[in-house]
Design a protein around this motif. Structure first.
Motif, PDB file in Angstrom:
ATOM      1  N   THR A 285       0.920  -1.513  -0.224  1.00 45.14           N
ATOM      2  CA  THR A 285      -0.136   0.084  -0.087  1.00 45.14           C
ATOM      3  C   THR A 285       0.735   1.135  -0.255  1.00 45.14           C
ATOM      4  O   THR A 285       0.107   2.910  -0.112  1.00 45.14           O
ATOM      5  CB  THR A 285      -1.050   0.179   1.099  1.00 45.14           C
ATOM      6  N   TRP A 286       2.103   1.075  -0.596  1.00 46.02           N
ATOM      7  CA  TRP A 286       3.044   2.567  -0.206  1.00 46.02           C
ATOM      8  C   TRP A 286       4.045   2.665  -1.675  1.00 46.02           C
ATOM      9  O   TRP A 286       4.533   0.744  -2.198  1.00 46.02           O
ATOM     10  CB  TRP A 286       4.018   2.764   0.894  1.00 46.02           C
ATOM     11  N   LEU A 287       4.153   3.428  -2.166  1.00 51.24           N
ATOM     12  CA  LEU A 287       4.688   3.660  -3.201  1.00 51.24           C
ATOM     13  C   LEU A 287       6.438   4.850  -3.291  1.00 51.24           C
ATOM     14  O   LEU A 287       5.960   5.742  -1.889  1.00 51.24           O
ATOM     15  CB  LEU A 287       4.244   3.717  -4.298  1.00 51.24           C
ATOM     16  N   GLN A 288       6.730   4.053  -3.680  1.00 54.27           N
ATOM     17  CA  GLN A 288       8.621   4.958  -3.967  1.00 54.27           C
ATOM     18  C   GLN A 288       8.220   6.153  -4.699  1.00 54.27           C
ATOM     19  O   GLN A 288       7.841   5.050  -5.983  1.00 54.27           O
ATOM     20  CB  GLN A 288       9.194   4.472  -3.863  1.00 54.27           C
ATOM     21  N   VAL A 289       8.369   6.816  -5.289  1.00 52.00           N
ATOM     22  CA  VAL A 289       7.893   8.174  -6.135  1.00 52.00           C
ATOM     23  C   VAL A 289       9.258   8.494  -6.945  1.00 52.00           C
ATOM     24  O   VAL A 289       9.635   9.760  -5.877  1.00 52.00           O
ATOM     25  CB  VAL A 289       6.548   8.564  -6.246  1.00 52.00           C
ATOM     26  N   ALA A 290       9.809   8.338  -6.874  1.00 55.62           N
ATOM     27  CA  ALA A 290      11.398   9.181  -7.802  1.00 55.62           C
ATOM     28  C   ALA A 290      10.755  10.843  -8.128  1.00 55.62           C
ATOM     29  O   ALA A 290      10.309  10.962  -8.700  1.00 55.62           O
ATOM     30  CB  ALA A 290      12.212   8.076  -8.691  1.00 55.62           C
ATOM     31  N   PRO A 291      11.549  11.110  -7.822  1.00 53.01           N
ATOM     32  CA  PRO A 291      11.550  12.864  -8.384  1.00 53.01           C
ATOM     33  C   PRO A 291      11.575  13.158  -9.133  1.00 53.01           C
ATOM     34  O   PRO A 291      10.833  14.327  -9.959  1.00 53.01           O
ATOM     35  CB  PRO A 291      13.334  13.111  -7.620  1.00 53.01           C
ATOM     36  N   ALA A 292      11.734  12.755 -10.527  1.00 55.62           N
ATOM     37  CA  ALA A 292      11.672  12.525 -11.705  1.00 55.62           C
ATOM     38  C   ALA A 292      10.065  12.506 -12.196  1.00 55.62           C
ATOM     39  O   ALA A 292       9.637  13.191 -12.818  1.00 55.62           O
ATOM     40  CB  ALA A 292      12.600  11.802 -12.972  1.00 55.62           C
ATOM     41  N   ALA A 293       9.753  12.225 -11.737  1.00 53.30           N
ATOM     42  CA  ALA A 293       8.191  11.013 -11.971  1.00 53.30           C
ATOM     43  C   ALA A 293       7.256  11.877 -10.302  1.00 53.30           C
ATOM     44  O   ALA A 293       5.770  12.529 -11.325  1.00 53.30           O
ATOM     45  CB  ALA A 293       7.967   9.859 -11.003  1.00 53.30           C
ATOM     46  N   VAL A 294       8.054  13.592 -10.326  1.00 45.47           N
ATOM     47  CA  VAL A 294       7.338  14.595  -9.819  1.00 45.47           C
ATOM     48  C   VAL A 294       7.589  15.814 -10.050  1.00 45.47           C
ATOM     49  O   VAL A 294       7.815  17.255  -9.635  1.00 45.47           O
ATOM     50  CB  VAL A 294       6.898  14.109  -7.987  1.00 45.47           C
ATOM     51  N   ALA A 295       8.178  15.729 -11.050  1.00 48.01           N
ATOM     52  CA  ALA A 295       8.769  16.814 -11.428  1.00 48.01           C
ATOM     53  C   ALA A 295       7.957  17.973 -12.017  1.00 48.01           C
ATOM     54  O   ALA A 295       8.117  19.330 -11.697  1.00 48.01           O
ATOM     55  CB  ALA A 295       9.863  17.371 -12.719  1.00 48.01           C
ATOM     56  N   SER A 296       6.497  17.428 -12.485  1.00 50.13           N
ATOM     57  CA  SER A 296       6.083  18.580 -13.058  1.00 50.13           C
ATOM     58  C   SER A 296       4.363  18.795 -11.957  1.00 50.13           C
ATOM     59  O   SER A 296       4.261  17.750 -11.524  1.00 50.13           O
ATOM     60  CB  SER A 296       5.903  17.857 -14.595  1.00 50.13           C
ATOM     61  N   ASP A 297       4.336  20.009 -12.248  1.00 48.39           N
ATOM     62  CA  ASP A 297       3.227  20.480 -11.396  1.00 48.39           C
ATOM     63  C   ASP A 297       2.128  19.360 -11.314  1.00 48.39           C
ATOM     64  O   ASP A 297       1.398  18.790 -10.821  1.00 48.39           O
ATOM     65  CB  ASP A 297       2.608  21.359 -11.436  1.00 48.39           C
ATOM     66  N   GLU A 298       2.334  19.220 -12.682  1.00 48.41           N
ATOM     67  CA  GLU A 298       0.072  18.446 -12.989  1.00 48.41           C
ATOM     68  C   GLU A 298       1.019  16.804 -12.041  1.00 48.41           C
ATOM     69  O   GLU A 298       0.104  16.054 -11.522  1.00 48.41           O
ATOM     70  CB  GLU A 298       0.318  18.019 -14.609  1.00 48.41           C
ATOM     71  N   ALA A 299       2.124  15.938 -12.603  1.00 51.39           N
ATOM     72  CA  ALA A 299       2.293  14.860 -11.977  1.00 51.39           C
ATOM     73  C   ALA A 299       2.427  15.434 -10.407  1.00 51.39           C
ATOM     74  O   ALA A 299       1.914  14.013  -9.806  1.00 51.39           O
ATOM     75  CB  ALA A 299       3.795  14.307 -12.157  1.00 51.39           C
ATOM     76  N   LEU A 300       2.958  15.894  -9.681  1.00 48.23           N
ATOM     77  CA  LEU A 300       2.831  15.954  -8.598  1.00 48.23           C
ATOM     78  C   LEU A 300       1.114  16.573  -8.026  1.00 48.23           C
ATOM     79  O   LEU A 300       1.540  15.727  -6.643  1.00 48.23           O
ATOM     80  CB  LEU A 300       3.585  17.546  -7.982  1.00 48.23           C
ATOM     81  N   VAL A 301       0.698  16.902  -7.625  1.00 45.01           N
ATOM     82  CA  VAL A 301      -1.114  17.539  -8.011  1.00 45.01           C
ATOM     83  C   VAL A 301      -1.165  15.101  -7.950  1.00 45.01           C
ATOM     84  O   VAL A 301      -1.946  15.302  -7.072  1.00 45.01           O
ATOM     85  CB  VAL A 301      -1.650  18.269  -8.630  1.00 45.01           C
ATOM     86  N   ALA A 302      -0.740  14.960  -9.215  1.00 41.27           N
ATOM     87  CA  ALA A 302      -1.564  13.566  -8.992  1.00 41.27           C
ATOM     88  C   ALA A 302      -1.566  12.853  -8.308  1.00 41.27           C
ATOM     89  O   ALA A 302      -2.494  11.832  -7.282  1.00 41.27           O
ATOM     90  CB  ALA A 302      -1.349  13.162 -10.855  1.00 41.27           C
ATOM     91  N   TRP A 303      -0.235  12.764  -7.711  1.00 43.93           N
ATOM     92  CA  TRP A 303       0.464  11.633  -6.956  1.00 43.93           C
ATOM     93  C   TRP A 303      -0.109  12.310  -5.259  1.00 43.93           C
ATOM     94  O   TRP A 303      -0.485  11.372  -4.931  1.00 43.93           O
ATOM     95  CB  TRP A 303       1.979  11.714  -7.143  1.00 43.93           C
ATOM     96  N   VAL A 304      -0.348  13.551  -4.581  1.00 43.22           N
ATOM     97  CA  VAL A 304      -0.922  14.321  -4.141  1.00 43.22           C
ATOM     98  C   VAL A 304      -2.053  13.975  -3.503  1.00 43.22           C
ATOM     99  O   VAL A 304      -2.502  13.390  -2.696  1.00 43.22           O
ATOM    100  CB  VAL A 304      -0.524  15.592  -3.732  1.00 43.22           C
ATOM    101  N   ALA A 305      -3.110  13.810  -4.736  1.00 46.87           N
ATOM    102  CA  ALA A 305      -4.550  13.465  -4.856  1.00 46.87           C
ATOM    103  C   ALA A 305      -4.803  11.994  -4.707  1.00 46.87           C
ATOM    104  O   ALA A 305      -5.464  11.915  -3.502  1.00 46.87           O
ATOM    105  CB  ALA A 305      -4.928  14.186  -6.219  1.00 46.87           C
ATOM    106  N   ARG A 306      -4.079  11.345  -5.013  1.00 44.40           N
ATOM    107  CA  ARG A 306      -4.169   9.682  -5.057  1.00 44.40           C
ATOM    108  C   ARG A 306      -3.650   9.300  -3.320  1.00 44.40           C
ATOM    109  O   ARG A 306      -4.505   8.937  -2.943  1.00 44.40           O
ATOM    110  CB  ARG A 306      -3.216   9.423  -5.597  1.00 44.40           C
ATOM    111  N   GLY A 307      -2.942   9.654  -2.899  1.00 42.58           N
ATOM    112  CA  GLY A 307      -2.357   9.628  -1.488  1.00 42.58           C
ATOM    113  C   GLY A 307      -3.906  10.205  -1.119  1.00 42.58           C
ATOM    114  O   GLY A 307      -4.674   9.590   0.016  1.00 42.58           O
ATOM    115  N   VAL A 308      -4.616  11.672  -0.565  1.00 43.79           N
ATOM    116  CA  VAL A 308      -5.016  12.066   0.117  1.00 43.79           C
ATOM    117  C   VAL A 308      -6.766  11.305   0.188  1.00 43.79           C
ATOM    118  O   VAL A 308      -6.922  10.855   1.103  1.00 43.79           O
ATOM    119  CB  VAL A 308      -4.959  13.677  -0.438  1.00 43.79           C
ATOM    120  N   ALA A 309      -6.492  11.028  -1.156  1.00 38.27           N
ATOM    121  CA  ALA A 309      -8.183  10.006  -1.686  1.00 38.27           C
ATOM    122  C   ALA A 309      -7.953   8.869  -0.522  1.00 38.27           C
ATOM    123  O   ALA A 309      -9.074   8.635  -0.233  1.00 38.27           O
ATOM    124  CB  ALA A 309      -8.210   9.836  -3.054  1.00 38.27           C
ATOM    125  N   VAL A 310      -6.732   8.257  -0.473  1.00 38.07           N
ATOM    126  CA  VAL A 310      -7.425   6.906   0.331  1.00 38.07           C
ATOM    127  C   VAL A 310      -7.217   6.796   1.829  1.00 38.07           C
ATOM    128  O   VAL A 310      -7.849   6.617   2.049  1.00 38.07           O
ATOM    129  CB  VAL A 310      -5.520   6.403  -0.158  1.00 38.07           C
TER     130      VAL A 310
END
Length: 110
Positions: A78-103
């Protein structure tokens, strides 16, 4: 162990818009708690740790940028390690944070 303060500053407002948030320094970095549950962490190893549901985990893997979090040689379901390259864009960061908050919004408040 230090964490990426710039990444934390980008994550903070994204998490705060989802209600009661508490920040905690942990052994893994800076953790963001929503309604008493850990949703996302700015990892001391770089990037993010993001809470996901077990059924979604495998579909989200994208090595080497998104891998299961491992502790003591065991992979988390239930936990993923998301590398810095995968959250470099604001759009990608928003999506990952939203996923964790939704859970955590699907869990009873602590």
């Amino acid at each position: 162990m230090p964490y990426d303060e710039h990444l934390a500053a980008r994550v903070r407002p994204l998490v705060q818009q989802h209600g009661l948030v508490e920040e905690k320094l942990t052994f893994g970095g800076l953790s963001f708690m929503v309604r008493g549950h850990l949703a996302v962490c700015v990892s001391a190893h770089g990037g993010l740790l993001v809470r996901v549901t077990a059924p979604d985990r495998d579909a989200l893997l994208d090595p080497p940028h998104v891998t299961p979090m491992a502790m003591a040689g065991r992979e988390s379901r239930t936990w993923l390690q998301v590398a810095p390259a995968a959250v470099a864009s604001d759009e990608a960061l928003v999506a990952w944070v939203a996923r964790g908050v939704a859970v955590v919004h699907g869990l009873p408040p602590k």
